[in-house]
Scaffold this motif. Structure first.
Motif, PDB file in Angstrom:
ATOM      1  N   TRP A   1       3.182  10.701 -13.523  1.00  9.95           N
ATOM      2  CA  TRP A   1       2.467  11.917 -13.879  1.00  9.95           C
ATOM      3  C   TRP A   1       1.114  11.530 -14.442  1.00  9.95           C
ATOM      4  N   TYR A   2       0.170  12.471 -14.364  1.00 13.62           N
ATOM      5  CA  TYR A   2      -1.203  12.219 -14.777  1.00 13.62           C
ATOM      6  C   TYR A   2      -1.409  12.759 -16.178  1.00 13.62           C
ATOM      7  N   GLU A   3      -1.900  11.917 -17.070  1.00 16.03           N
ATOM      8  CA  GLU A   3      -2.226  12.322 -18.437  1.00 16.03           C
ATOM      9  C   GLU A   3      -3.670  12.804 -18.430  1.00 16.03           C
ATOM     10  N   SER A   4      -3.872  14.128 -18.369  1.00 19.39           N
ATOM     11  CA  SER A   4      -5.224  14.662 -18.212  1.00 19.39           C
ATOM     12  C   SER A   4      -6.103  14.398 -19.440  1.00 19.39           C
TER      13      SER A   4
ATOM     14  N   VAL B   1       5.642  11.848  -7.472  1.00 15.26           N
ATOM     15  CA  VAL B   1       4.305  11.955  -8.035  1.00 15.26           C
ATOM     16  C   VAL B   1       4.017  13.406  -8.385  1.00 15.26           C
ATOM     17  N   GLU B   2       3.685  13.653  -9.644  1.00 13.31           N
ATOM     18  CA  GLU B   2       3.328  14.997 -10.098  1.00 13.31           C
ATOM     19  C   GLU B   2       1.913  15.344  -9.628  1.00 13.31           C
TER      20      GLU B   2
ATOM     21  N   VAL C   1      -7.186  15.052  -9.880  1.00 13.51           N
ATOM     22  CA  VAL C   1      -7.224  14.044  -8.812  1.00 13.51           C
ATOM     23  C   VAL C   1      -7.352  14.703  -7.448  1.00 13.51           C
ATOM     24  N   TRP C   2      -6.592  15.781  -7.209  1.00 12.41           N
ATOM     25  CA  TRP C   2      -6.606  16.496  -5.928  1.00 12.41           C
ATOM     26  C   TRP C   2      -6.996  17.949  -6.183  1.00 12.41           C
ATOM     27  N   PRO C   3      -8.300  18.275  -6.176  1.00 14.15           N
ATOM     28  CA  PRO C   3      -8.719  19.646  -6.467  1.00 14.15           C
ATOM     29  C   PRO C   3      -8.243  20.655  -5.419  1.00 14.15           C
ATOM     30  N   GLN C   4      -8.097  20.223  -4.200  1.00 15.33           N
ATOM     31  CA  GLN C   4      -7.641  21.103  -3.121  1.00 15.33           C
ATOM     32  C   GLN C   4      -6.121  21.038  -3.040  1.00 15.33           C
ATOM     33  N   ARG C   5      -5.438  22.145  -3.318  1.00 18.63           N
ATOM     34  CA  ARG C   5      -3.978  22.172  -3.229  1.00 18.63           C
ATOM     35  C   ARG C   5      -3.560  22.120  -1.769  1.00 18.63           C
ATOM     36  N   SER C   6      -2.569  21.295  -1.496  1.00 20.20           N
ATOM     37  CA  SER C   6      -2.094  21.154  -0.124  1.00 20.20           C
ATOM     38  C   SER C   6      -0.919  22.093   0.124  1.00 20.20           C
TER      39      SER C   6
ATOM     40  N   ASP D   1       0.801  -1.215   0.000  1.00 20.67           N
ATOM     41  CA  ASP D   1       0.000   0.000   0.000  1.00 20.67           C
ATOM     42  C   ASP D   1       0.835   1.267   0.000  1.00 20.67           C
ATOM     43  N   GLU D   2       2.060   1.202   0.509  1.00 19.68           N
ATOM     44  CA  GLU D   2       2.852   2.412   0.599  1.00 19.68           C
ATOM     45  C   GLU D   2       3.256   2.959  -0.764  1.00 19.68           C
ATOM     46  N   ALA D   3       3.252   2.151  -1.817  1.00 23.02           N
ATOM     47  CA  ALA D   3       3.644   2.606  -3.145  1.00 23.02           C
ATOM     48  C   ALA D   3       2.445   3.072  -3.964  1.00 23.02           C
ATOM     49  N   GLN D   4       1.256   3.017  -3.407  1.00 20.88           N
ATOM     50  CA  GLN D   4       0.064   3.421  -4.126  1.00 20.88           C
ATOM     51  C   GLN D   4      -0.162   4.924  -4.016  1.00 20.88           C
ATOM     52  N   ILE D   5      -0.741   5.496  -5.055  1.00 25.07           N
ATOM     53  CA  ILE D   5      -1.091   6.914  -5.037  1.00 25.07           C
ATOM     54  C   ILE D   5      -2.368   7.061  -4.222  1.00 25.07           C
ATOM     55  N   ASP D   6      -2.332   7.946  -3.241  1.00 24.92           N
ATOM     56  CA  ASP D   6      -3.476   8.165  -2.360  1.00 24.92           C
ATOM     57  C   ASP D   6      -4.412   9.172  -3.023  1.00 24.92           C
ATOM     58  N   PRO D   7      -5.650   8.781  -3.393  1.00 24.30           N
ATOM     59  CA  PRO D   7      -6.552   9.727  -4.048  1.00 24.30           C
ATOM     60  C   PRO D   7      -7.130  10.774  -3.102  1.00 24.30           C
ATOM     61  N   LYS D   8      -6.987  10.571  -1.796  1.00 26.35           N
ATOM     62  CA  LYS D   8      -7.547  11.524  -0.833  1.00 26.35           C
ATOM     63  C   LYS D   8      -6.601  12.667  -0.496  1.00 26.35           C
TER      64      LYS D   8
END
Length: 168
Positions: free
Chosen positions: A78-81, A139-140, A145-150, A49-56
């Protein structure tokens, strides 16, 4: 020697060593009423699980947990939009020839025949972690995927800088 009895070596010279490996059939089964022991998986590699991209929540890089063995590859994702899926590549750590950085905004990775430039903010920590060999993946950030910038570190672009990628 008759055909019915198998050949047995002289016991004074060590005996039949094959008998140490040959177990009688059915000896591996537990007695009735007992459960067979479940073998434990000792793999602590990046496949969990540690290598998975967290969608939250966005994490700009994924670090290796535990140092029982070094990470073999550095993943770049990277995400291909336009296509709507993740792309990426894995580069072997032993092929990493140089890590260069400009402040906390840019990190350059030279793998010999392939070069990558990572842009963003807070990347000085990323450069240090890559030099330690503890980064599993970079991870780009993808707004889809993450609308709220952290707050904190962020990778805004991963660019391949190969001679064939540079326009003439």
């Amino acid at each position: 020697m008759s055909e019915d009895t198998p050949w047995e070596p002289d016991r004074r010279l060590g005996g039949n060593w094959r008998s140490l490996f040959d177990q009688p059939r059915g000896s591996g089964l537990p007695p009735p009423g007992e459960q067979a022991p479940v073998p434990q998986m000792l793999d602590d590699g990046p496949m969990g699980d540690e290598a998975q991209i967290d969608p939250k929540a966005y994490h700009p890089w994924i670090l290796q947990r535990g140092r029982s063995r070094p990470s073999a590859m550095l993943g770049l994702r990277w995400y291909e939009s336009k296509a709507g899926f993740w792309s990426g590549c894995g580069m072997p750590y032993p092929m990493l020839q140089a890590v260069e950085y400009i402040g906390d905004r840019m990190v350059s990775l030279d793998f010999g025949t392939r070069q990558f430039v990572i842009e963003g903010s807070g990347l000085d920590v990323l450069a240090r972690r890559i030099k330690e060999g503890t980064v599993l993946a970079v991870v780009e950030y993808a707004h889809v995927v993450w609308p709220q910038r952290s707050e904190g570190a962020m990778v805004t672009a991963i660019r391949r800088m190969n001679p064939r990628d540079i326009p003439a």
